[in-house]
Motif scaffolding. Sequence first.
Motif, mmCIF file in Angstrom:
data_model
loop_
_atom_site.group_PDB
_atom_site.id
_atom_site.type_symbol
_atom_site.label_atom_id
_atom_site.label_comp_id
_atom_site.label_asym_id
_atom_site.label_seq_id
_atom_site.Cartn_x
_atom_site.Cartn_y
_atom_site.Cartn_z
ATOM 1 N N CYS A 180 -4.082 8.090 -0.204
ATOM 2 C CA CYS A 180 -3.509 9.421 -0.380
ATOM 3 C C CYS A 180 -2.822 9.852 0.927
ATOM 4 O O CYS A 180 -1.738 10.426 0.910
ATOM 5 C CB CYS A 180 -4.592 10.412 -0.774
ATOM 6 S SG CYS A 180 -3.981 12.056 -1.158
ATOM 7 N N GLU A 181 -3.467 9.546 2.049
ATOM 8 C CA GLU A 181 -2.916 9.906 3.357
ATOM 9 C C GLU A 181 -1.790 8.963 3.786
ATOM 10 O O GLU A 181 -0.893 9.359 4.506
ATOM 11 C CB GLU A 181 -4.023 9.871 4.414
ATOM 12 C CG GLU A 181 -5.121 10.884 4.184
ATOM 13 C CD GLU A 181 -6.350 10.612 5.033
ATOM 14 O OE1 GLU A 181 -7.369 11.265 4.783
ATOM 15 O OE2 GLU A 181 -6.296 9.746 5.933
ATOM 16 N N GLU A 182 -1.853 7.723 3.374
ATOM 17 C CA GLU A 182 -0.889 6.695 3.769
ATOM 18 C C GLU A 182 -0.263 6.093 2.509
ATOM 19 O O GLU A 182 -0.639 5.007 2.079
ATOM 20 C CB GLU A 182 -1.581 5.591 4.577
ATOM 21 C CG GLU A 182 -2.294 6.062 5.810
ATOM 22 C CD GLU A 182 -1.362 6.552 6.898
ATOM 23 O OE1 GLU A 182 -0.183 6.152 6.922
ATOM 24 O OE2 GLU A 182 -1.809 7.347 7.733
ATOM 25 N N PRO A 183 0.727 6.775 1.891
ATOM 26 C CA PRO A 183 1.243 6.329 0.600
ATOM 27 C C PRO A 183 2.198 5.132 0.659
ATOM 28 O O PRO A 183 2.651 4.672 -0.378
ATOM 29 C CB PRO A 183 1.974 7.565 0.075
ATOM 30 C CG PRO A 183 2.397 8.292 1.295
ATOM 31 C CD PRO A 183 1.319 8.033 2.323
ATOM 32 N N ASP A 184 2.493 4.600 1.828
ATOM 33 C CA ASP A 184 3.417 3.475 1.954
ATOM 34 C C ASP A 184 2.834 2.237 1.270
ATOM 35 O O ASP A 184 1.801 1.737 1.679
ATOM 36 C CB ASP A 184 3.680 3.189 3.435
ATOM 37 C CG ASP A 184 4.748 2.132 3.643
ATOM 38 O OD1 ASP A 184 4.874 1.665 4.776
ATOM 39 O OD2 ASP A 184 5.445 1.787 2.679
ATOM 40 N N GLN A 185 3.499 1.748 0.211
ATOM 41 C CA GLN A 185 2.984 0.610 -0.541
ATOM 42 C C GLN A 185 3.475 -0.734 -0.001
ATOM 43 O O GLN A 185 2.928 -1.756 -0.324
ATOM 44 C CB GLN A 185 3.360 0.755 -2.019
ATOM 45 C CG GLN A 185 2.719 1.950 -2.698
ATOM 46 C CD GLN A 185 1.208 1.901 -2.684
ATOM 47 O OE1 GLN A 185 0.607 0.862 -2.926
ATOM 48 N NE2 GLN A 185 0.576 3.032 -2.381
ATOM 49 N N ILE B 256 -11.327 4.768 0.246
ATOM 50 C CA ILE B 256 -10.084 4.042 -0.038
ATOM 51 C C ILE B 256 -9.054 4.970 -0.675
ATOM 52 O O ILE B 256 -7.876 4.967 -0.297
ATOM 53 C CB ILE B 256 -10.369 2.815 -0.933
ATOM 54 C CG1 ILE B 256 -11.195 1.788 -0.155
ATOM 55 C CG2 ILE B 256 -9.066 2.191 -1.443
ATOM 56 C CD1 ILE B 256 -11.742 0.656 -0.991
ATOM 57 N N GLN B 257 -9.486 5.784 -1.625
ATOM 58 C CA GLN B 257 -8.564 6.736 -2.262
ATOM 59 C C GLN B 257 -7.998 7.707 -1.231
ATOM 60 O O GLN B 257 -6.801 8.007 -1.254
ATOM 61 C CB GLN B 257 -9.270 7.489 -3.388
ATOM 62 C CG GLN B 257 -9.524 6.621 -4.600
ATOM 63 C CD GLN B 257 -10.358 7.342 -5.645
ATOM 64 O OE1 GLN B 257 -11.305 8.057 -5.320
ATOM 65 N NE2 GLN B 257 -10.007 7.133 -6.903
ATOM 66 N N ASP B 258 -8.846 8.203 -0.365
ATOM 67 C CA ASP B 258 -8.378 9.102 0.691
ATOM 68 C C ASP B 258 -7.349 8.421 1.585
ATOM 69 O O ASP B 258 -6.338 9.010 1.938
ATOM 70 C CB ASP B 258 -9.550 9.601 1.548
ATOM 71 C CG ASP B 258 -10.468 10.560 0.815
ATOM 72 O OD1 ASP B 258 -10.092 11.032 -0.278
ATOM 73 O OD2 ASP B 258 -11.567 10.823 1.345
#
Length: 84
Positions: free
Chosen positions: A23-28, A18-20
């Motif tokens: 990190c790869e997809e920072p769009d919130q 999930i963290q990865d």
Amino acid sequence: MKPIKFRREKTKAVVGEIQDYFCEEPDQDIGSIPAEMLMRFFTERMGAYFYNRSLYDIQELLRARMDSVRDDVFTLDQPTKHLR
């Protein structure tokens, strides 16, 4: 239904995935496309964790039931004059 519980190492693996991902997809802002991507992520990368956990739970249930059946079968044993 029992709550799903993972061993510590499995929990670390899932959290790392999930963290990865974030990190790869920072769009919130999660619209339908990012939501589908998150769904795909969980399906492709997390699905095996949940699937395997269910297999382990089923194996445990079957093992307990088979032990019970084996005990029930032994209660049907008839006494004989000869030793076994």
